[in-house]
Motif scaffolding. Sequence first.
Motif, PDB file in Angstrom:
ATOM      1  N   PHE A  14       0.855  -1.185   0.000  1.00  0.00           N
ATOM      2  CA  PHE A  14       0.000   0.000   0.000  1.00  0.00           C
ATOM      3  C   PHE A  14       0.892   1.235   0.000  1.00  0.00           C
ATOM      4  O   PHE A  14       1.758   1.376   0.866  1.00  0.00           O
ATOM      5  CB  PHE A  14      -0.914  -0.005   1.233  1.00  0.00           C
ATOM      6  N   LYS A  15       0.677   2.140  -0.967  1.00  0.00           N
ATOM      7  CA  LYS A  15       1.546   3.300  -1.130  1.00  0.00           C
ATOM      8  C   LYS A  15       0.809   4.607  -0.865  1.00  0.00           C
ATOM      9  O   LYS A  15      -0.326   4.788  -1.281  1.00  0.00           O
ATOM     10  CB  LYS A  15       2.137   3.332  -2.537  1.00  0.00           C
ATOM     11  N   TYR A  16       1.523   5.509  -0.175  1.00  0.00           N
ATOM     12  CA  TYR A  16       1.053   6.876   0.036  1.00  0.00           C
ATOM     13  C   TYR A  16       2.300   7.736   0.157  1.00  0.00           C
ATOM     14  O   TYR A  16       3.157   7.462   1.009  1.00  0.00           O
ATOM     15  CB  TYR A  16       0.220   7.006   1.311  1.00  0.00           C
ATOM     16  N   GLY A  17       2.407   8.763  -0.675  1.00  0.00           N
ATOM     17  CA  GLY A  17       3.607   9.593  -0.662  1.00  0.00           C
ATOM     18  C   GLY A  17       4.822   8.709  -0.865  1.00  0.00           C
ATOM     19  O   GLY A  17       4.809   7.816  -1.708  1.00  0.00           O
ATOM     20  N   PHE A 110      -3.337   4.325  -1.720  1.00  0.00           N
ATOM     21  CA  PHE A 110      -4.479   4.556  -0.847  1.00  0.00           C
ATOM     22  C   PHE A 110      -4.544   6.017  -0.476  1.00  0.00           C
ATOM     23  O   PHE A 110      -3.561   6.753  -0.542  1.00  0.00           O
ATOM     24  CB  PHE A 110      -4.438   3.663   0.396  1.00  0.00           C
ATOM     25  N   ALA A 111      -5.746   6.442  -0.127  1.00  0.00           N
ATOM     26  CA  ALA A 111      -5.975   7.799   0.364  1.00  0.00           C
ATOM     27  C   ALA A 111      -6.974   7.702   1.502  1.00  0.00           C
ATOM     28  O   ALA A 111      -7.803   6.787   1.553  1.00  0.00           O
ATOM     29  CB  ALA A 111      -6.514   8.688  -0.756  1.00  0.00           C
ATOM     30  N   LEU A 112      -6.878   8.653   2.412  1.00  0.00           N
ATOM     31  CA  LEU A 112      -7.801   8.703   3.546  1.00  0.00           C
ATOM     32  C   LEU A 112      -8.871   9.731   3.220  1.00  0.00           C
ATOM     33  O   LEU A 112      -8.568  10.903   3.030  1.00  0.00           O
ATOM     34  CB  LEU A 112      -7.043   9.074   4.818  1.00  0.00           C
ATOM     35  N   GLN A 113     -10.111   9.285   3.118  1.00  0.00           N
ATOM     36  CA  GLN A 113     -11.223  10.146   2.713  1.00  0.00           C
ATOM     37  C   GLN A 113     -12.078  10.481   3.930  1.00  0.00           C
ATOM     38  O   GLN A 113     -12.581   9.593   4.607  1.00  0.00           O
ATOM     39  CB  GLN A 113     -12.069   9.440   1.656  1.00  0.00           C
ATOM     40  N   THR A 114     -12.216  11.773   4.174  1.00  0.00           N
ATOM     41  CA  THR A 114     -13.076  12.222   5.265  1.00  0.00           C
ATOM     42  C   THR A 114     -14.471  12.483   4.720  1.00  0.00           C
ATOM     43  O   THR A 114     -14.683  12.505   3.504  1.00  0.00           O
ATOM     44  CB  THR A 114     -12.511  13.501   5.914  1.00  0.00           C
ATOM     45  N   PRO A 120     -10.721  11.917  -3.003  1.00  0.00           N
ATOM     46  CA  PRO A 120      -9.333  12.223  -2.687  1.00  0.00           C
ATOM     47  C   PRO A 120      -8.392  11.853  -3.830  1.00  0.00           C
ATOM     48  O   PRO A 120      -8.712  11.006  -4.660  1.00  0.00           O
ATOM     49  CB  PRO A 120      -9.047  11.369  -1.449  1.00  0.00           C
ATOM     50  N   GLU A 121      -7.255  12.509  -3.847  1.00  0.00           N
ATOM     51  CA  GLU A 121      -6.229  12.208  -4.843  1.00  0.00           C
ATOM     52  C   GLU A 121      -5.250  11.206  -4.254  1.00  0.00           C
ATOM     53  O   GLU A 121      -5.055  11.154  -3.048  1.00  0.00           O
ATOM     54  CB  GLU A 121      -5.476  13.480  -5.216  1.00  0.00           C
ATOM     55  N   PHE A 122      -4.638  10.443  -5.132  1.00  0.00           N
ATOM     56  CA  PHE A 122      -3.624   9.485  -4.702  1.00  0.00           C
ATOM     57  C   PHE A 122      -2.265  10.162  -4.801  1.00  0.00           C
ATOM     58  O   PHE A 122      -1.815  10.501  -5.889  1.00  0.00           O
ATOM     59  CB  PHE A 122      -3.673   8.218  -5.555  1.00  0.00           C
TER      60      PHE A 122
END
Length: 134
Positions: A14-17, A110-114, A120-122
């Motif tokens: 899982f990738k983020y930044g 993945f992105a964290l959506q509130t 949200p953008e990846f």
Amino acid sequence: MAVDIPNDGISLRFKYGPQTVFLFVDRAASFDAISQQLLEALRERYPRGLLKGHPSSTDTTPVPPAGDDCRVVYGQPRNPRDLEAGWKALHTDGENPTTLRLKQNSVLAFALQTADEASPEFHVEIPAFEEEEE
């Protein structure tokens, strides 16, 4: 002593930044359960938040505490051989790794959506190795 690993699991990346989180998940687990597992790992590993860019940057995305209204959304590479080609949303409602035909070591953004965020953008940074100048 050998470690016995069950055959019903799969490792996913899982990738983020600039971060990559490796998780071993059950192939039949729903993405709701996988999201909870991912959020627990993020809370433990990144208590100050996820970096959005280079590690020297101070720009972070906070990991929501347990009980907060947050949804994890996923993206898959447009081109699995070229992660810099971008990401397309992956619809995970009612799905699991088997039904989505994910393979061992598949990469997902993945992105964290509130609640107040539409889509949200990846944010994914792919490491680049530069040759040293002599």
